[in-house]
Scaffold this motif. Sequence first.
Motif, mmCIF file in Angstrom:
data_model
loop_
_atom_site.group_PDB
_atom_site.id
_atom_site.type_symbol
_atom_site.label_atom_id
_atom_site.label_comp_id
_atom_site.label_asym_id
_atom_site.label_seq_id
_atom_site.Cartn_x
_atom_site.Cartn_y
_atom_site.Cartn_z
ATOM 1 N N LEU A 143 0.820 -1.219 0.000
ATOM 2 C CA LEU A 143 0.000 0.000 0.000
ATOM 3 C C LEU A 143 0.856 1.272 0.000
ATOM 4 C CD1 LEU A 143 -2.740 -1.106 2.581
ATOM 5 C CD2 LEU A 143 -2.964 -0.927 0.094
ATOM 6 N N GLY A 144 2.175 1.094 0.075
ATOM 7 C CA GLY A 144 3.057 2.270 0.062
ATOM 8 C C GLY A 144 3.039 3.051 1.363
ATOM 9 N N VAL A 145 2.619 2.399 2.455
ATOM 10 C CA VAL A 145 2.593 3.082 3.758
ATOM 11 C C VAL A 145 4.028 3.305 4.240
ATOM 12 C CG1 VAL A 145 1.848 2.861 6.175
ATOM 13 C CG2 VAL A 145 0.331 2.122 4.330
ATOM 14 N N ALA A 146 4.892 2.336 3.997
ATOM 15 C CA ALA A 146 6.318 2.461 4.310
ATOM 16 C C ALA A 146 7.049 1.470 3.415
ATOM 17 C CB ALA A 146 6.580 2.146 5.780
ATOM 18 N N ASP A 147 8.321 1.758 3.099
ATOM 19 C CA ASP A 147 9.068 0.803 2.261
ATOM 20 C C ASP A 147 9.855 -0.161 3.156
ATOM 21 O OD1 ASP A 147 11.502 2.021 2.985
ATOM 22 O OD2 ASP A 147 11.492 3.345 1.227
ATOM 23 N N GLU A 148 10.525 -1.116 2.519
ATOM 24 C CA GLU A 148 11.183 -2.183 3.253
ATOM 25 C C GLU A 148 12.231 -1.650 4.237
ATOM 26 O OE1 GLU A 148 12.875 -5.091 0.640
ATOM 27 O OE2 GLU A 148 13.140 -6.546 2.275
ATOM 28 N N ASN A 149 12.996 -0.672 3.750
ATOM 29 C CA ASN A 149 14.052 -0.088 4.567
ATOM 30 C C ASN A 149 13.462 0.641 5.784
ATOM 31 O OD1 ASN A 149 16.563 1.033 5.328
ATOM 32 N ND2 ASN A 149 16.081 2.875 4.136
ATOM 33 N N GLU A 150 12.391 1.385 5.553
ATOM 34 C CA GLU A 150 11.744 2.085 6.674
ATOM 35 C C GLU A 150 11.155 1.093 7.682
ATOM 36 O OE1 GLU A 150 10.096 6.285 4.877
ATOM 37 O OE2 GLU A 150 8.993 4.472 4.378
ATOM 38 N N LEU A 151 10.559 0.022 7.137
ATOM 39 C CA LEU A 151 9.954 -0.981 8.026
ATOM 40 C C LEU A 151 10.999 -1.631 8.921
ATOM 41 C CD1 LEU A 151 7.238 -3.167 6.289
ATOM 42 C CD2 LEU A 151 7.118 -1.978 8.470
ATOM 43 N N LYS A 152 12.183 -1.852 8.350
ATOM 44 C CA LYS A 152 13.282 -2.443 9.124
ATOM 45 C C LYS A 152 13.699 -1.461 10.232
ATOM 46 C CE LYS A 152 17.546 -4.834 9.284
ATOM 47 N NZ LYS A 152 17.757 -4.534 10.685
ATOM 48 N N GLN A 153 13.829 -0.180 9.861
ATOM 49 C CA GLN A 153 14.203 0.833 10.868
ATOM 50 C C GLN A 153 13.157 0.930 11.973
ATOM 51 O OE1 GLN A 153 15.641 4.779 9.518
ATOM 52 N NE2 GLN A 153 15.540 3.943 7.464
ATOM 53 N N ILE A 154 11.876 0.896 11.570
ATOM 54 C CA ILE A 154 10.779 1.003 12.532
ATOM 55 C C ILE A 154 10.793 -0.198 13.479
ATOM 56 C CG2 ILE A 154 8.251 0.886 12.740
ATOM 57 C CD1 ILE A 154 8.128 2.647 10.161
ATOM 58 N N SER A 155 10.975 -1.400 12.911
ATOM 59 C CA SER A 155 10.957 -2.614 13.739
ATOM 60 C C SER A 155 12.141 -2.628 14.701
ATOM 61 C CB SER A 155 10.998 -3.861 12.849
ATOM 62 O OG SER A 155 9.962 -3.807 11.905
ATOM 63 N N ASP A 156 13.328 -2.315 14.193
ATOM 64 C CA ASP A 156 14.518 -2.275 15.060
ATOM 65 C C ASP A 156 14.320 -1.261 16.184
ATOM 66 O OD1 ASP A 156 15.663 -4.130 13.412
ATOM 67 O OD2 ASP A 156 17.075 -2.755 12.442
ATOM 68 N N MET A 157 13.771 -0.092 15.816
ATOM 69 C CA MET A 157 13.552 0.959 16.813
ATOM 70 C C MET A 157 12.572 0.477 17.888
ATOM 71 S SD MET A 157 12.263 4.872 16.176
ATOM 72 C CE MET A 157 10.573 4.540 15.731
ATOM 73 N N ALA A 158 11.502 -0.188 17.466
ATOM 74 C CA ALA A 158 10.483 -0.635 18.423
ATOM 75 C C ALA A 158 11.083 -1.626 19.433
ATOM 76 C CB ALA A 158 9.317 -1.265 17.672
ATOM 77 N N TYR A 159 11.869 -2.590 18.943
ATOM 78 C CA TYR A 159 12.483 -3.557 19.865
ATOM 79 C C TYR A 159 13.496 -2.871 20.788
ATOM 80 C CZ TYR A 159 10.404 -7.580 17.433
ATOM 81 O OH TYR A 159 9.530 -8.498 16.913
ATOM 82 N N SER A 160 14.239 -1.899 20.251
ATOM 83 C CA SER A 160 15.211 -1.185 21.096
ATOM 84 C C SER A 160 14.493 -0.382 22.179
ATOM 85 C CB SER A 160 16.051 -0.217 20.264
ATOM 86 O OG SER A 160 16.747 -0.910 19.282
#
Length: 238
Positions: A143-160
């Motif tokens: 849906l273009g809400v976020a791209d793969e790279n952004e999703l990785k950053q978001i996920s890493d940030m959430a776990y941190s």
Amino acid sequence: MQDVQKLEQIYEGKAKKVFKTSNPDLYIVEYKDDATAFNGIKKGTISGKGVINNKMSNIMFQILEKNGIKTHFVKELSDRETLVKAVKIVPLEIIIRNIAAGSFSKRYGVEEGTLLKNPTLEFSLKNDELNDPLINNSHIMALGVADENELKQISDMAYSVNEVMKKFFANIGIKLVDFKIEAGRFNGEIILADEISPDTCRFWDAETNKKLDKDRFRRDLGGVEEAYQEIFARIQNS
Ligand code: UDP
């Protein structure tokens, strides 16, 4: 920074207002006492909540910054107002869980309070009309809400964020059950935005499991204001 002027309101959400400032890279957020639950169906006021959520979020953002997590926090301006970076919010609710509760318990038939074998990460699309539906990574990218790279950053940030907060709250006798964060885009980077407060986290007393968060409002448990004051006092005294 001192001469940033508050200009027109650009957004009013359920718990906060956002204002433009004379600096296009900065916004001012103003925290309200209004409380809603179940996508706005239940409405009320939690007296003093805006002050607590503002100050508590700012303390948490500064702790997270010290631990290498970039946030929108710039400067607390008053009891209810904070200067923040003017991010574009990624329209996702980013939810981490350590212990089963709320919608997770209902969805999977797991008793509230069950310790999860690992922290979980899930996303909901921020869309009131659709009732914030759960969404997976491929849907988010499709849906273009976020791209793969952004999703990785978001996920890493959430776990941190979870690792830092879990330790911090354990030290003040609180179980961090789950929480919701939001990410923003700023100068091509993903940074932590929105708030971290009893509105957006589940906090249980480590000994008694007493709820010290918005579930007291959602579930009509009473002692709502007192719960917000108690968690804030523990944080201030830490
Ligand atoms: N949460 C939030 N805003 C929302 C939905 C959830 O801040 O619109 C937070 C909530 O306070 C809890 C976590 O996200 O700490 C997980 O909430 P859950 O999915 O269990 O939803 P609920 O049971 O509140 O509907």
